[in-house]
Design an enzyme around this catalytic site. Structure first.
Site, PDB file in Angstrom:
ATOM      1  N   HIS A   8       0.841  -1.202   0.000  1.00 13.14           N
ATOM      2  CA  HIS A   8       0.000   0.000   0.000  1.00 13.14           C
ATOM      3  C   HIS A   8       0.877   1.253   0.000  1.00 13.14           C
ATOM      4  CE1 HIS A   8      -3.568   2.416   1.382  1.00 13.14           C
ATOM      5  NE2 HIS A   8      -2.596   3.151   1.893  1.00 13.14           N
ATOM      6  N   GLU A   9       1.888   1.255   0.849  1.00 10.63           N
ATOM      7  CA  GLU A   9       2.755   2.429   0.956  1.00 10.63           C
ATOM      8  C   GLU A   9       3.625   2.597  -0.293  1.00 10.63           C
ATOM      9  OE1 GLU A   9       2.318   4.636   3.109  1.00 10.63           O
ATOM     10  OE2 GLU A   9       0.903   3.426   4.243  1.00 10.63           O
TER      11      GLU A   9
ATOM     12  N   HIS B 242       1.618   4.238  -2.899  1.00 10.22           N
ATOM     13  CA  HIS B 242       1.530   5.698  -2.720  1.00 10.22           C
ATOM     14  C   HIS B 242       2.735   6.380  -3.374  1.00 10.22           C
ATOM     15  CE1 HIS B 242      -2.004   6.648  -0.448  1.00 10.22           C
ATOM     16  NE2 HIS B 242      -1.714   5.830   0.545  1.00 10.22           N
TER      17      HIS B 242
ATOM     18  N   GLU C  71      -6.566   6.652  -1.551  1.00 11.58           N
ATOM     19  CA  GLU C  71      -6.431   5.483  -0.695  1.00 11.58           C
ATOM     20  C   GLU C  71      -6.970   4.231  -1.373  1.00 11.58           C
ATOM     21  OE1 GLU C  71      -4.726   5.201   2.125  1.00 11.58           O
ATOM     22  OE2 GLU C  71      -4.148   7.269   1.681  1.00 11.58           O
TER      23      GLU C  71
END
Length: 292
Positions: free
Chosen positions: A147-148, A151, A224
């Site tokens: 997830h990071e 980003h 997100e």
């Protein structure tokens, strides 16, 4: 959420300091046309320079501020099997995402927490808490890291900076128009600007900044979902869902500020509160992943 909060707080502080400093130095006076009105063209250019300048400075400081605020210990050489796994997982995901290996760090807190930040895709920082490493399975932690990394690979902080620069520009522009109008019509200042102008500008800038932040919050919520999809791609959909489910089960109520750092903030708002949420509720994010 922590990276967003730090970015916005730094941005607001920089804008206020620059506004007061420029006013005290008399630079604001160039916007006043012969003492009878505002030069709108000059004001717009001034607002854009100041607005994007504050946003870019915030971006440049984002990694430094995150390290200092969260007490991140960077991993240069892994000291144990967990740190070695962490480095190798981030390296593998970064390569799969097409970005350079980011800095990797750990910060000590019992809360499950992680964040990514940095001014450039190829000069980023990914950090996780000791609580996350101890409280999640390897598959779930891998999904959080994915997830990071997503980003970073998506350039979310840079895009956020550009959006923040645009809203900053309009906040600065409108706050000075409001200040000028009140100074002339209410306090009857005929030439230049009196003390009421600076006070009104600061108040208007704070109020308009809060309203403008809703735009940034909407963008954050939207990104997100995309980062969740990226985490699912890098670590597997079930692993990403499992990470979100574990957070929901561990914190059935509103999630604490510390946990929200890696883009998980739980069900934190209804009605007007939702407009100021940086992250969608966990239930919506899980549902979006299941629908893929």
């Amino acid at each position: 959420m922590k990276r967003i909060f730090l970015f916005l707080a730094t941005n607001v502080a920089i804008l206020l300091v620059l506004s007061v400093t420029l006013r005290l130095l008399g630079i604001d006076s160039i916007l006043d046309t012969q003492g009878v009105g505002l030069d709108m063209n000059s004001l717009l250019v001034f607002s854009a320079v100041l607005g994007f300048g504050g946003s870019l400075i915030s971006l440049a400081l984002s990694k430094f501020m995150a390290k200092r605020t969260m007490g991140v210990r960077l991993i240069d050489q892994p000291r144990n099997a967990t740190e070695n796994w962490l480095m190798e997982t981030v390296r593998r995901q970064a390569q799969a995402a097409g970005i350079d290996m980011p800095e990797v760090g750990i910060f000590d807190t019992p809360e499950m927490n992680a964040f990514a930040t940095g001014a450039r895709r190829n000069n980023a920082l990914v950090a996780v808490s000791s609580g996350l490493l101890n409280g999640m399975t390897r598959h779930e932690a891998e999904a959080v890291l994915g997830h990071e990394i997503s980003h970073v690979a998506n350039g979310d902080m840079v895009t956020l900076t550009l959006i923040q620069g645009v809203v900053n520009t309009f906040v600065i522009f409108l706050s000075r128009v409001i200040g000028h109008t009140i100074d002339r019509m209410v306090f009857k200042t005929e030439r230049g600007h009196g003390p009421a102008f600076l006070i009104t500008v600061i108040i208007a800038q704070l109020v308009l900044g809060i309203l403008a932040s809703m735009i940034v919050m909407w963008f954050s919520r939207h990104r997100e979902f995309r980062a969740d999809a990226g985490g699912a791609h890098l670590a597997g959909r079930e692993a990403m869902i499992g990470a979100l489910e574990r957070l929901r089960q561990k914190h059935p109520g509103p999630l604490p500020e510390q946990m929200a750092a890696f883009g998980i903030s739980g069900s934190l708002g209804h009605g007007l509160k939702r407009l100021f949420m940086t992250h969608p509720p966990l239930e919506e994010r899980i549902a979006a992943l299941r629908a893929q």
